[in-house]
Design a protein around this motif. Structure first.
Motif, short mmCIF file in Angstrom:
data_model
loop_
_atom_site.label_atom_id
_atom_site.label_comp_id
_atom_site.label_asym_id
_atom_site.label_seq_id
_atom_site.Cartn_x
_atom_site.Cartn_y
_atom_site.Cartn_z
N TYR A 366 0.86 -0.99 -0.01
CA TYR A 366 -0.16 0.21 -0.10
C TYR A 366 0.48 1.20 0.09
O TYR A 366 0.92 2.24 -0.61
CB TYR A 366 -0.69 0.23 1.16
N MET A 367 2.17 1.30 1.16
CA MET A 367 2.96 2.74 0.86
C MET A 367 3.48 2.38 -0.41
O MET A 367 3.68 3.64 -0.64
CB MET A 367 4.13 2.18 2.05
N ALA A 368 3.86 1.57 -1.51
CA ALA A 368 4.82 1.84 -2.15
C ALA A 368 3.77 2.24 -3.47
O ALA A 368 3.84 3.08 -4.49
CB ALA A 368 4.92 0.08 -2.34
N VAL A 369 2.32 1.73 -3.29
CA VAL A 369 1.21 2.33 -4.77
C VAL A 369 0.64 3.88 -4.73
O VAL A 369 1.22 4.57 -5.05
CB VAL A 369 0.66 1.31 -4.79
N THR A 370 1.40 4.36 -2.76
CA THR A 370 0.21 5.33 -2.80
C THR A 370 1.86 6.54 -3.15
O THR A 370 1.14 7.08 -3.90
CB THR A 370 0.10 5.65 -1.55
N THR A 371 2.82 6.14 -2.58
CA THR A 371 4.23 6.85 -2.90
C THR A 371 4.59 6.94 -4.29
O THR A 371 3.90 8.08 -4.43
CB THR A 371 5.39 6.49 -2.43
N ILE A 372 4.02 5.81 -5.15
CA ILE A 372 4.13 5.76 -7.16
C ILE A 372 2.83 6.99 -6.78
O ILE A 372 3.56 7.80 -8.25
CB ILE A 372 4.01 4.62 -7.06
N VAL A 373 1.91 7.12 -6.55
CA VAL A 373 0.72 8.32 -7.16
C VAL A 373 1.20 9.16 -6.77
O VAL A 373 1.04 10.43 -7.66
CB VAL A 373 -0.39 8.18 -6.33
#
Length: 827
Positions: A366-373
């Motif tokens: 979740y953290m990686a995906v949201t940071t990518i956003v």
């Protein structure tokens, strides 16, 4: 999920040596092109994706036979400049510079025409031109002639006659422009959706040839500047000498960034090593995170080398950011592993490792995906380097996540950490103090957050996007000192060109012979084509003189050169009398051929009906605001002087840099709200609760607002590097929020008691968050030792962002959860 977990266990964890050997082959493959990793600080790295400013800049330079590809050597001798000894020392330096291979020519007070002679007039100018080099001109007479000439003061000679400049011209080879045109044509051929494969191959070949040439030219430029600096050092004993110019600024920016990437990259790693050793006190918990960080950076640099994807000034911090993100992921795994060791000290290391991976893969994903956003917002910028930065971070975060959950477990399988006394102890961590403060002073937390939000909003409103190149470098650096000398004594640093296009041809007045009408062809624009197409009429020159006088009156401008400067010089030659209409008409014929490229073609293009005003902006001026200056000049030329909008064109490095800054402000600051909406949408998908999404976005808003607000209150302008702090802050703050909310949800299911759950979360995930923040703040504090001011700001604001994100996640976030109870009623 069960199948994936089984494959993960049996194919990866069961064979760690084989898996690491395969990964080693990948590292070796990536290392084959590490030497192709390069930095790019060219003009193309400072322009918008579809900005025509660079093309206009190149066209104008070719059209007016001018260029910014030169170095400026400022020379202030310890003794009298205009003496036989002083001029001889200057000549010796000039001759050494001319012998440098890449130097095409030099301009100095030694070889420029003095245009000062008792017999000089418009009729004899071709025969009476003198130079210090070629003629026995007495030094003081030469000094008087140079200072009386409107062309040279504040350009090649200071007004007090003590400081002079040598312009060292570095001509760009014709092959560069040929390959540039070839690449442009190849790009145009593949714009359509049905472009043939041959067109794509031609484009790839053109790109490769152009890249190879630019790399060789960059290497030659760096070698030339190094050789010039060596020459200057040999003359420092009898003069105060500084080096300046656009090529030198570009070269030094690249040099500083390269030093920061290498020297401070190693320094950051050492700081991280020491901090990890102090926190965990086990060599495995130092070695494993550093290996994961190094592998992530290694693979990304290798990938950029294989893809021949250059790193620019804007994206140069991606290495530091990857260290942050990878380290954050690994520390969360370490802390969770130690928690399982504490809860079940008798469990097998492999079992503890599997439980750790299973528990942390979801929140870390979740953290990686949201940071990518968050970083993905950069791809909506109109600037190619910023778009590249966004994609680099997107790919890099993906690599960091994969390294963390593939290589980290493999290393622990081979190096299982023992249980130490710190793991088995029940000491109250420091983060529990924040839980107590939130429990007993929750109202104060909310009030302080509200006050901070108001202050942040006020600070953000004070942000500017202006900056001077001189502010990028410390005051003790050569480039800073050289810019001050050039600004104070030699007419300014940064080039700006104002181009005026001639009026559209008026309709014929019906007379075939202009002299048979009431229209004076040397004063008015008559209908006859022969006189209509010339600039050298009294009326047109009068308007250009008004433009020149206005530009010269601005406090932000230094030396202004135009055809008006040439006319002032010719007026001096003409016994101090301004040229009349008839003399103006014959100016092109009266100026000798060897002076045309000095007095006429740099300022007038008869072929394109354009006049050029060459301006040097004062980088040291406290009032320099590029956007406001350009708007003010345009308003005056179109309003007061009556030019049409399409007649006025701005070009030069100043325009391209300003366009980049304004686009950054529009695409990043003004669209920050859209980024938060996207992150909130991600929160709703992840947590399946609108209430939780709103609660989770609050500390992120406060962290990003705190950094930007602090910059506004301190008067630190946004530039090509600091403006990305907003996206970086959002990415960092999101990590802590996701981890805390996910752990709160897991812990709350045990007893459905909000207050007890908060204390447990602060003792567990709160500890991991604090370790991550402390480690990163300590590591990036070393960046304050850089000579490149944006790197210093990056280190300071990254640390401040980590601190504000941690405080928000440990105080405001749990208080909002306690108030709104998003996980349902208590038991």
């Amino acid at each position: 999920m069960t199948m994936l977990r089984t494959l993960y266990r049996h194919l990866l964890l069961a064979h760690p040596v084989i898996a690491l050997l395969a990964f080693t082959l990948l590292l070796v493959f990536a290392s084959l092109r590490l030497d192709h990793f390069r930095l790019d600080a060219s003009a193309e790295s400072l322009v918008l994706e579809n900005d025509r400013s660079l093309e206009q800049y190149r066209s104008i330079n070719q059209r007016f036979t001018t260029s910014d590809d030169f170095l400026i050597v400022t020379y202030t001798p310890d003794h009298e400049l205009f003496s036989d000894e002083g001029l001889a020392a200057l000549r010796s330096l000039r001759d050494e510079l001319e012998r440098v291979e890449a130097v095409g020519s030099t301009n100095s007070i030694l070889n420029v025409p003095l245009l000062h002679s008792p017999n000089l007039s418009l009729d004899t100018v071709n025969d009476e031109i003198l130079t210090i080099d070629a003629d026995a001109v007495p030094p003081q007479q030469a000094r008087q002639a140079l200072l009386a000439n409107p062309l040279y003061p504040n350009l090649l000679l200071s007004e007090d006659g003590r400081t002079t400049a040598i312009q060292v011209n570095l001509p760009t080879p014709a092959a560069y422009f040929e390959l540039l045109a070839e690449r442009k044509a190849a790009r145009a051929a593949v714009t359509g959706p049905e472009a043939p494969d041959s067109a794509h191959r031609a484009l790839a070949e053109a790109e490769a040839r152009f890249l190879a040439l630019t790399e060789s030219l960059d290497a030659r430029r760096d070698a030339t500047i190094a050789e010039v600096r060596t020459i200057l050092e040999g003359h420092q004993d009898h003069a105060n000498i500084h080096l300046g110019g656009v090529p030198m600024i570009v070269a030094d920016m690249i040099r500083f960034i390269q030093n920061d990437l290498s020297t401070f990259g190693i320094g950051v790693l050492l700081f991280l090593l020491v901090t990890l050793a102090i926190i965990f006190r086990q060599w495995r918990w130092v070695l494993v995170p550093l290996l994961c960080c190094s592998f992530t950076v290694w693979l990304m640099i290798g990938y950029l080398g294989w893809a021949e994807w250059p790193v620019t000034v804007i994206s140069s911090n991606f290495v530091s950011l990857l260290l942050i993100m990878t380290l954050s992921l690994t520390i969360h795994l370490i802390v969770r592993y130690r928690e399982f060791q504490h809860d079940d000290p008798g469990a097998e290391p492999a079992q503890t490792l599997e439980r750790t991976v299973a528990a942390m893969v979801k929140p870390c994903f979740y953290m990686a995906v949201t940071t990518i956003v968050a970083f993905g917002s950069l791809t909506f910028s109109g600037i190619r380097p910023v778009i590249d930065f966004g994609w680099m971070m997107t790919i890099g975060l993906t690599v960091a996540f994969l390294i963390t959950f593939l290589i980290f477990p493999l290393l622990l399988r081979l190096l299982p950490p023992p249980i130490d006394s710190r793991v088995t102890s029940d000491r109250r961590p420091l983060t529990d103090l924040f839980a107590s403060a939130t429990e007993h002073h929750g109202t104060l937390v909310l009030f302080a957050s509200l006050v901070l939000a108001v202050l942040c909003a006020m600070g953000v409103s004070r942000l500017t996007v202006e900056n001077s190149f001189i502010d990028y470098f410390k005051s003790d650096t050569e480039i800073h000192q050289g810019m001050i000398v050039i600004d104070d004594r030699l007419g300014g640093t940064t080039p700006l060109d104002v181009i005026i296009t001639d009026d559209p041809a008026p309709e014929s007045n019906g007379f075939d012979d202009p002299f048979a009408s009431d229209c004076d062809p040397f004063v008015d624009d008559c209908g006859d084509e022969e006189y209509r197409d010339t600039w050298y009429t009294y009326q047109k020159m009068e308007r250009l003189a008004q433009v020149h006088d206005y530009l010269d009156s601005l406090p932000e401008t230094g030396k202004v050169l135009s055809i008006a400067t040439t006319l002032d010089l010719l007026a001096q030659i003409n016994e101090g009398q301004a040229l009349d209409a008839l003399q103006l008409a014959f100016v092109p014929a009266a100026v000798p051929d060897d002076l045309t490229n000095i007095l006429l073609t740099p300022y007038i293009s008869e072929e394109h009906d354009q006049a050029r005003f060459s301006i040097r902006l004062l980088e040291t001026s406290p009032n320099l605001r590029r956007q406001q200056l350009l708007e003010r000049i345009h308003a005056h030329l179109t309003g007061e002087l009556g030019f049409e909008d399409e007649q006025v064109l701005f070009t030069g490095m100043t325009v391209m840099y300003n366009n980049m800054l304004q686009s950054l402000f529009d695409s990043q600051i003004k669209t920050l709200g859209a980024v938060f909406l996207a992150i909130m949408a991600m929160f709703m998908v992840l947590f399946r609760s609108v209430k939780l999404a709103l609660i989770g976005i609050a500390p992120n808003l406060l962290a990003a607002g705190s950094v930007l607000g602090l910059m506004g209150w301190l008067g630190i302008p946004l530039d090509m590097m600091t403006i990305t702090v907003a996206a970086i802050t959002v990415g960092i703050a999101v990590d802590d929020t996701i981890h805390y909310i996910h752990r709160f949800k897991v812990e709350f299911a045990q007893d459905r008691h909000y207050l007890a759950t908060m204390h447990r979360c602060h003792r567990s995930i709160g500890r991991a968050m604090s370790y991550t923040s402390i480690t990163i703040i300590a590591g990036f504090s070393i960046l304050v030792l850089s000579n490149f001011i944006p790197t210093i700001y990056f280190g300071l604001f990254t640390g401040f962002a980590m601190l504000m994100a941690l405080l928000g996640a440990l105080t405001l976030l749990p208080k909002l959860i306690l108030v709104f109870k998003p996980f349902g009623a208590e038991a």
